[in-house]
Design a protein around this motif. Sequence first.
Motif, PDB file in Angstrom:
ATOM      1  N   ILE A 253       0.835  -1.207   0.000  1.00 61.74           N
ATOM      2  CA  ILE A 253       0.000   0.000   0.000  1.00 61.74           C
ATOM      3  C   ILE A 253       0.862   1.246   0.000  1.00 61.74           C
ATOM      4  O   ILE A 253       0.536   2.253  -0.635  1.00 61.74           O
ATOM      5  N   GLU A 254       1.970   1.174   0.720  1.00 63.10           N
ATOM      6  CA  GLU A 254       2.849   2.342   0.736  1.00 63.10           C
ATOM      7  C   GLU A 254       3.488   2.584  -0.619  1.00 63.10           C
ATOM      8  O   GLU A 254       3.680   3.724  -1.038  1.00 63.10           O
ATOM      9  N   ASN A 255       3.819   1.501  -1.334  1.00 64.84           N
ATOM     10  CA  ASN A 255       4.504   1.665  -2.613  1.00 64.84           C
ATOM     11  C   ASN A 255       3.537   1.975  -3.751  1.00 64.84           C
ATOM     12  O   ASN A 255       3.868   2.724  -4.668  1.00 64.84           O
ATOM     13  N   ASP A 256       2.386   1.347  -3.704  1.00 66.29           N
ATOM     14  CA  ASP A 256       1.416   1.522  -4.800  1.00 66.29           C
ATOM     15  C   ASP A 256       0.276   2.401  -4.318  1.00 66.29           C
ATOM     16  O   ASP A 256      -0.266   2.193  -3.231  1.00 66.29           O
ATOM     17  N   LYS A 257      -0.073   3.353  -5.143  1.00 65.23           N
ATOM     18  CA  LYS A 257      -1.206   4.220  -4.824  1.00 65.23           C
ATOM     19  C   LYS A 257      -2.512   3.490  -5.116  1.00 65.23           C
ATOM     20  O   LYS A 257      -2.609   2.715  -6.056  1.00 65.23           O
ATOM     21  N   LEU A 258      -3.492   3.771  -4.301  1.00 68.33           N
ATOM     22  CA  LEU A 258      -4.796   3.160  -4.510  1.00 68.33           C
ATOM     23  C   LEU A 258      -5.430   3.705  -5.772  1.00 68.33           C
ATOM     24  O   LEU A 258      -5.479   4.918  -5.980  1.00 68.33           O
ATOM     25  N   VAL A 259      -5.913   2.803  -6.619  1.00 69.28           N
ATOM     26  CA  VAL A 259      -6.536   3.195  -7.886  1.00 69.28           C
ATOM     27  C   VAL A 259      -8.048   3.177  -7.701  1.00 69.28           C
ATOM     28  O   VAL A 259      -8.630   2.146  -7.342  1.00 69.28           O
ATOM     29  N   GLU A 260      -8.674   4.297  -7.893  1.00 71.10           N
ATOM     30  CA  GLU A 260     -10.123   4.387  -7.753  1.00 71.10           C
ATOM     31  C   GLU A 260     -10.806   3.707  -8.936  1.00 71.10           C
ATOM     32  O   GLU A 260     -10.343   3.785 -10.074  1.00 71.10           O
ATOM     33  N   GLU A 261     -11.904   3.047  -8.637  1.00 73.30           N
ATOM     34  CA  GLU A 261     -12.662   2.386  -9.692  1.00 73.30           C
ATOM     35  C   GLU A 261     -13.336   3.433 -10.573  1.00 73.30           C
ATOM     36  O   GLU A 261     -14.012   4.324 -10.074  1.00 73.30           O
ATOM     37  N   PRO A 262     -13.157   3.352 -11.891  1.00 70.64           N
ATOM     38  CA  PRO A 262     -13.749   4.375 -12.761  1.00 70.64           C
ATOM     39  C   PRO A 262     -15.269   4.328 -12.718  1.00 70.64           C
ATOM     40  O   PRO A 262     -15.877   3.265 -12.587  1.00 70.64           O
ATOM     41  N   ILE A 263     -15.878   5.476 -12.841  1.00 71.21           N
ATOM     42  CA  ILE A 263     -17.338   5.593 -12.819  1.00 71.21           C
ATOM     43  C   ILE A 263     -17.874   5.298 -14.207  1.00 71.21           C
ATOM     44  O   ILE A 263     -17.358   5.803 -15.208  1.00 71.21           O
ATOM     45  N   LYS A 264     -18.890   4.469 -14.265  1.00 69.83           N
ATOM     46  CA  LYS A 264     -19.526   4.140 -15.538  1.00 69.83           C
ATOM     47  C   LYS A 264     -20.692   5.104 -15.767  1.00 69.83           C
ATOM     48  O   LYS A 264     -21.683   5.075 -15.039  1.00 69.83           O
ATOM     49  N   TYR A 265     -20.537   5.961 -16.758  1.00 69.87           N
ATOM     50  CA  TYR A 265     -21.576   6.918 -17.095  1.00 69.87           C
ATOM     51  C   TYR A 265     -22.512   6.313 -18.145  1.00 69.87           C
ATOM     52  O   TYR A 265     -22.128   5.419 -18.901  1.00 69.87           O
ATOM     53  N   PRO A 266     -23.772   6.790 -18.208  1.00 71.88           N
ATOM     54  CA  PRO A 266     -24.355   7.877 -17.419  1.00 71.88           C
ATOM     55  C   PRO A 266     -24.842   7.413 -16.051  1.00 71.88           C
ATOM     56  O   PRO A 266     -25.175   6.248 -15.867  1.00 71.88           O
ATOM     57  N   ILE A 267     -24.882   8.361 -15.119  1.00 73.17           N
ATOM     58  CA  ILE A 267     -25.407   8.124 -13.787  1.00 73.17           C
ATOM     59  C   ILE A 267     -26.453   9.196 -13.495  1.00 73.17           C
ATOM     60  O   ILE A 267     -26.760  10.023 -14.359  1.00 73.17           O
ATOM     61  N   ASP A 268     -27.008   9.171 -12.296  1.00 77.12           N
ATOM     62  CA  ASP A 268     -27.983  10.194 -11.936  1.00 77.12           C
ATOM     63  C   ASP A 268     -27.340  11.577 -12.008  1.00 77.12           C
ATOM     64  O   ASP A 268     -26.220  11.785 -11.559  1.00 77.12           O
ATOM     65  N   ASP A 269     -28.064  12.516 -12.595  1.00 80.53           N
ATOM     66  CA  ASP A 269     -27.498  13.839 -12.856  1.00 80.53           C
ATOM     67  C   ASP A 269     -27.040  14.538 -11.578  1.00 80.53           C
ATOM     68  O   ASP A 269     -26.066  15.300 -11.603  1.00 80.53           O
ATOM     69  N   MET A 270     -27.729  14.314 -10.475  1.00 81.61           N
ATOM     70  CA  MET A 270     -27.361  14.979  -9.241  1.00 81.61           C
ATOM     71  C   MET A 270     -26.043  14.448  -8.667  1.00 81.61           C
ATOM     72  O   MET A 270     -25.437  15.102  -7.817  1.00 81.61           O
ATOM     73  N   LEU A 271     -25.589  13.271  -9.133  1.00 80.52           N
ATOM     74  CA  LEU A 271     -24.358  12.691  -8.630  1.00 80.52           C
ATOM     75  C   LEU A 271     -23.160  13.003  -9.516  1.00 80.52           C
ATOM     76  O   LEU A 271     -22.032  12.627  -9.176  1.00 80.52           O
ATOM     77  N   VAL A 272     -23.389  13.652 -10.660  1.00 79.77           N
ATOM     78  CA  VAL A 272     -22.297  13.947 -11.590  1.00 79.77           C
ATOM     79  C   VAL A 272     -21.441  15.066 -11.014  1.00 79.77           C
ATOM     80  O   VAL A 272     -21.952  16.115 -10.589  1.00 79.77           O
ATOM     81  N   LEU A 273     -20.140  14.839 -11.003  1.00 81.20           N
ATOM     82  CA  LEU A 273     -19.182  15.844 -10.544  1.00 81.20           C
ATOM     83  C   LEU A 273     -18.339  16.300 -11.726  1.00 81.20           C
ATOM     84  O   LEU A 273     -18.008  15.516 -12.617  1.00 81.20           O
ATOM     85  N   HIS A 274     -17.998  17.582 -11.749  1.00 82.28           N
ATOM     86  CA  HIS A 274     -17.201  18.123 -12.835  1.00 82.28           C
ATOM     87  C   HIS A 274     -15.760  17.635 -12.703  1.00 82.28           C
ATOM     88  O   HIS A 274     -15.201  17.549 -11.607  1.00 82.28           O
ATOM     89  N   SER A 275     -15.179  17.291 -13.842  1.00 82.48           N
ATOM     90  CA  SER A 275     -13.799  16.822 -13.880  1.00 82.48           C
ATOM     91  C   SER A 275     -13.023  17.605 -14.928  1.00 82.48           C
ATOM     92  O   SER A 275     -13.590  18.392 -15.698  1.00 82.48           O
TER      93      SER A 275
END
Length: 693
Positions: A253-275
């Motif tokens: 864990i110290e050597n490798d950064k945690l990789v976030e699971e990619p979001i599968k779009y489309p999702i509910d509009d209220m949950l969309v965050l700007h990137s």
Amino acid sequence: MPLLKRKPFTLLEPPKDLDPCELVFQIRFTKEIFRDYHDYLERINLYRQRVWTCKVAGKTNLTYEEALVSEQRATEKVQQFPKELVAPVLHTVQFSMLSLRDLVNEITTKVQECLSEGVELYGKRDNSVYLCQIVKVLNEGSNKTQYAVAWLDKDKNITGTSVVNKENLIRKKLPFTRGVLKSFIRESTSQNVPWILHEKLARKHGISTDPPDELRSRLFFQNGQIVRNKKRKRNEETKRDGSRKCRTKNSEIENDKLVEEPIKYPIDDMLVLHSADDPVFTTRPSPSRDFNVPMDFVGDLIMVWDFCSSFSRLLNLFPFSLEDFESAICHKDSTPVLLVESHSAILRLLINDEGDYFMFLEKRRHKSKMSLVNWTEYLCDFIEMIEVADLSAYTSTIKRGHYSLLDTHAKLGILRELVAQALSVDLFREKLDEIIEQRQALGAAKRGEAIEAAKKRREEKESLKAVSASNGNHTEQNGDIVEKGKEKLISSPRNSSLDTSEKKLVESTVKKVAETREMNGEVLIENGKALPKREALKMLRQPRADNGKESTEKNSGEHRKEYLEREMEKRSIRTNPLGKDKYYNRYWFFRSEGRIFVENSDLKGWGYYTTKEEIDALMGSLNRKGERERALQRQLEKQYRRICLQLQKRSKDLIHKIAVDEGVLRRSTRVRAPPRENPGAAFLRYVNKWKED
């Protein structure tokens, strides 16, 4: 309660210090309350996932609500379990170390072998089988058991008694199924292997809750539950293994950064965050709201106008614009003919249907037919028939001939009730069925033509492949013939009279065909010789003619498709919104109105867009990562051309109207020409061209 991945799941407690007037979000089937909308969405999305298990029936891959329904049905079946067998089955289940399948097999075997008092079964007597009931169990010796039975007739009346051996008794079919027994065991126990009954249920039937002596060495208490020693050993081993691997995991864990699971779009509009990879969104334009009627009644105005426009042929009512209808509603100097014809058309439909309104008029015995003079009498009869208190107060004003003095909301309220009655009559429903059949026929024709066109394209593609394959064998053999033919074609004495332009044309065209013959399967060779100029030019012109024919057929097919779509649109029975944006605002487009209307999510506020620039800005402001805005953008792109045509038409009409108004103002008083008609008062000159005589 349903199990989450086969583990118990606890519901959330209501928020503390909850104000009775506070607006909150509540889940319908769990009654959980949330103050934050994002928390509500996360929980409702969890309940919609197929990760839940029915605790009673054991069914998996269910949503939470489906698991609740399954538990309710299984519980109803469990309640039908024979009462005389509840206690014996529970004694067998308590502290059993068998799996569920083996436990069910053991219980069914015991029930079939054990015969107790009151059980109905079949017995052999006089070489025949009769229905009987065990009255008493008689034990004679340790290995031989006899039973005192009462013989029953078809009505289950006792016809006699006797003593029979066990071999002469035939057990009836089990009074429960294996599925019901499994559900009964799950419902009655709090844990499995060992199976432990609920404490209250065990006390009710006098069953001990202390483990038997032979199991004490194999069981122990952990976190208030009885656990097998194997589990304890396994847990200790897993803890030791976990401690060994802890160091290696921490280093990884110290050597490798945690990789976030990619979001599968489309999702509910209220949950969309700007990137950072989002496109540049345009600022959404503010819609115009300059309606003449009060904002709370714009929805009724559009609804009544859309009904009159969509079913104008059925009503024999010549179409009119929404602006004219709005101006007529707000006009108070007199009652415009447009409103008179609108009321009369709907009232005639109710009369022709010969329904409740027709029977009500029969009692009044009107001497004359409805006309532009006495239409208010029929309208007052309609208001009296529907018995709406808010509208009944206006009948006196209408009878005095002052309909035009009514408030806007009163006029729209009357028209709204007229439309509601018209939608319920049989004549209107028959027309709807006819329109639906026509739309289905047009849709079938459109699908059939699309299938035929696809089949034709596929056959042409296959034929081209076959031609190219057959001509591919001559490519190497005839590779140099075209070059020789080109030289011969240019240097031939017969062609010496050609001018320079013709020679260049022939040379360039022959060269072009020679380079592309492998693609289209054409070779300017005949019997191993190059073709002469005329035949070469003829061959070159022939594909152009074929291409022109193909383009004509293609255009005719497109025109046919557009024609079918227009005919289907003419027979539409309902106007659906284009879609919703992030905040649930609805967007409407009507085929005979050059505006896009915006309905607020609270169903009270309305606005509209009138220019192409506003539509482009609206489309550029939609985020395709959201479900609602993606669907809205697709509909806008699909109907973009038609929307722009309607907007341009409306803009031209407005420019013409402004020009006419300015012309009227600038006219000199010395000119004695008749004054021009004011376009703003066009609704006063309405004529119903489709009115029946």
